[in-house]
Design a protein around this motif. Structure first.
Motif, PDB file in Angstrom:
ATOM      1  N   GLN A  12      19.584 -26.590  60.923  1.00 25.40           N
ATOM      2  CA  GLN A  12      18.280 -26.892  61.461  1.00 25.40           C
ATOM      3  C   GLN A  12      17.073 -26.733  60.874  1.00 25.40           C
ATOM      4  OE1 GLN A  12      18.687 -23.343  64.060  1.00 25.40           O
ATOM      5  NE2 GLN A  12      19.749 -24.341  65.984  1.00 25.40           N
ATOM      6  N   ASN A  13      16.074 -27.729  60.849  1.00 27.15           N
ATOM      7  CA  ASN A  13      14.931 -27.792  59.962  1.00 27.15           C
ATOM      8  C   ASN A  13      15.251 -27.653  58.593  1.00 27.15           C
ATOM      9  OD1 ASN A  13      13.368 -28.210  62.335  1.00 27.15           O
ATOM     10  ND2 ASN A  13      13.277 -25.940  62.443  1.00 27.15           N
ATOM     11  N   GLY A  14      16.395 -28.012  57.924  1.00 28.23           N
ATOM     12  CA  GLY A  14      16.974 -28.116  56.688  1.00 28.23           C
ATOM     13  C   GLY A  14      17.506 -26.799  56.170  1.00 28.23           C
ATOM     14  N   MET A  15      17.533 -25.923  56.956  1.00 27.71           N
ATOM     15  CA  MET A  15      18.268 -24.742  56.860  1.00 27.71           C
ATOM     16  C   MET A  15      19.585 -24.762  57.456  1.00 27.71           C
ATOM     17  SD  MET A  15      15.936 -23.038  55.053  1.00 27.71           S
ATOM     18  CE  MET A  15      16.534 -21.415  55.369  1.00 27.71           C
ATOM     19  N   VAL A  16      20.630 -24.170  56.673  1.00 28.19           N
ATOM     20  CA  VAL A  16      22.069 -23.891  57.014  1.00 28.19           C
ATOM     21  C   VAL A  16      22.205 -22.510  57.528  1.00 28.19           C
ATOM     22  CG1 VAL A  16      24.399 -24.119  56.410  1.00 28.19           C
ATOM     23  CG2 VAL A  16      22.673 -25.741  55.505  1.00 28.19           C
ATOM     24  N   VAL A  33      22.391 -15.025  58.643  1.00 30.51           N
ATOM     25  CA  VAL A  33      21.972 -15.520  57.425  1.00 30.51           C
ATOM     26  C   VAL A  33      21.632 -16.889  57.394  1.00 30.51           C
ATOM     27  CG1 VAL A  33      22.892 -15.980  54.987  1.00 30.51           C
ATOM     28  CG2 VAL A  33      23.708 -13.945  56.178  1.00 30.51           C
ATOM     29  N   SER A  34      20.502 -17.512  56.678  1.00 29.17           N
ATOM     30  CA  SER A  34      20.201 -18.707  56.477  1.00 29.17           C
ATOM     31  C   SER A  34      19.917 -19.068  55.291  1.00 29.17           C
ATOM     32  CB  SER A  34      19.160 -19.222  57.695  1.00 29.17           C
ATOM     33  OG  SER A  34      17.874 -18.424  57.266  1.00 29.17           O
ATOM     34  N   GLY A  38      19.981 -26.163  47.402  1.00 27.14           N
ATOM     35  CA  GLY A  38      19.643 -25.349  45.954  1.00 27.14           C
ATOM     36  C   GLY A  38      20.288 -24.015  45.831  1.00 27.14           C
ATOM     37  N   VAL A  39      20.622 -23.313  46.981  1.00 33.86           N
ATOM     38  CA  VAL A  39      20.916 -21.854  47.167  1.00 33.86           C
ATOM     39  C   VAL A  39      22.562 -21.874  46.907  1.00 33.86           C
ATOM     40  CG1 VAL A  39      21.157 -19.918  48.252  1.00 33.86           C
ATOM     41  CG2 VAL A  39      19.034 -21.086  48.701  1.00 33.86           C
ATOM     42  N   LEU A  46      26.434 -25.119  49.441  1.00 34.92           N
ATOM     43  CA  LEU A  46      26.928 -25.541  50.532  1.00 34.92           C
ATOM     44  C   LEU A  46      26.380 -26.682  51.392  1.00 34.92           C
ATOM     45  CD1 LEU A  46      28.158 -22.153  52.168  1.00 34.92           C
ATOM     46  CD2 LEU A  46      29.747 -24.328  51.191  1.00 34.92           C
ATOM     47  N   THR A  47      25.042 -26.925  50.891  1.00 35.73           N
ATOM     48  CA  THR A  47      24.349 -28.176  51.654  1.00 35.73           C
ATOM     49  C   THR A  47      24.674 -29.485  51.055  1.00 35.73           C
ATOM     50  OG1 THR A  47      22.412 -27.803  50.020  1.00 35.73           O
ATOM     51  CG2 THR A  47      22.424 -26.786  51.947  1.00 35.73           C
TER      52      THR A  47
END
Length: 70
Positions: A12-16, A33-34, A38-39, A46-47
């Motif tokens: 959602q909105n670029g967040m996993v 967790v979100s 780059g994380v 994972l992205t």
């Protein structure tokens, strides 16, 4: 077992966000967790796997252990 990324994570909105407890390379994430692009968790971003299938094992306590990507 083979599962789609969307079965384990929502985006959602670029967040996993993990939907279930997930373990990868020594790191366990739980729902709540979100993270964004780059994380890295255990050296894995994972992205990069959004929309792909993952090879996982499910432990007896319900944690999905990610083993690989298709």
């Amino acid at each position: 077992m083979r599962v789609h990324f969307d079965e384990l994570f929502s985006v959602q909105n670029g967040m996993v966000h993990p939907k279930v407890p997930v373990h990868i390379n020594g790191i366990t994430m739980s729902p709540g967790v979100s993270f964004g692009g780059g994380v890295s968790f255990g050296g894995v971003d994972l992205t990069q796997f959004i929309g792909k299938y993952l090879e996982v094992d499910k432990t007896s306590d319900g944690v999905y252990v990610i083993k690989g990507v298709y």
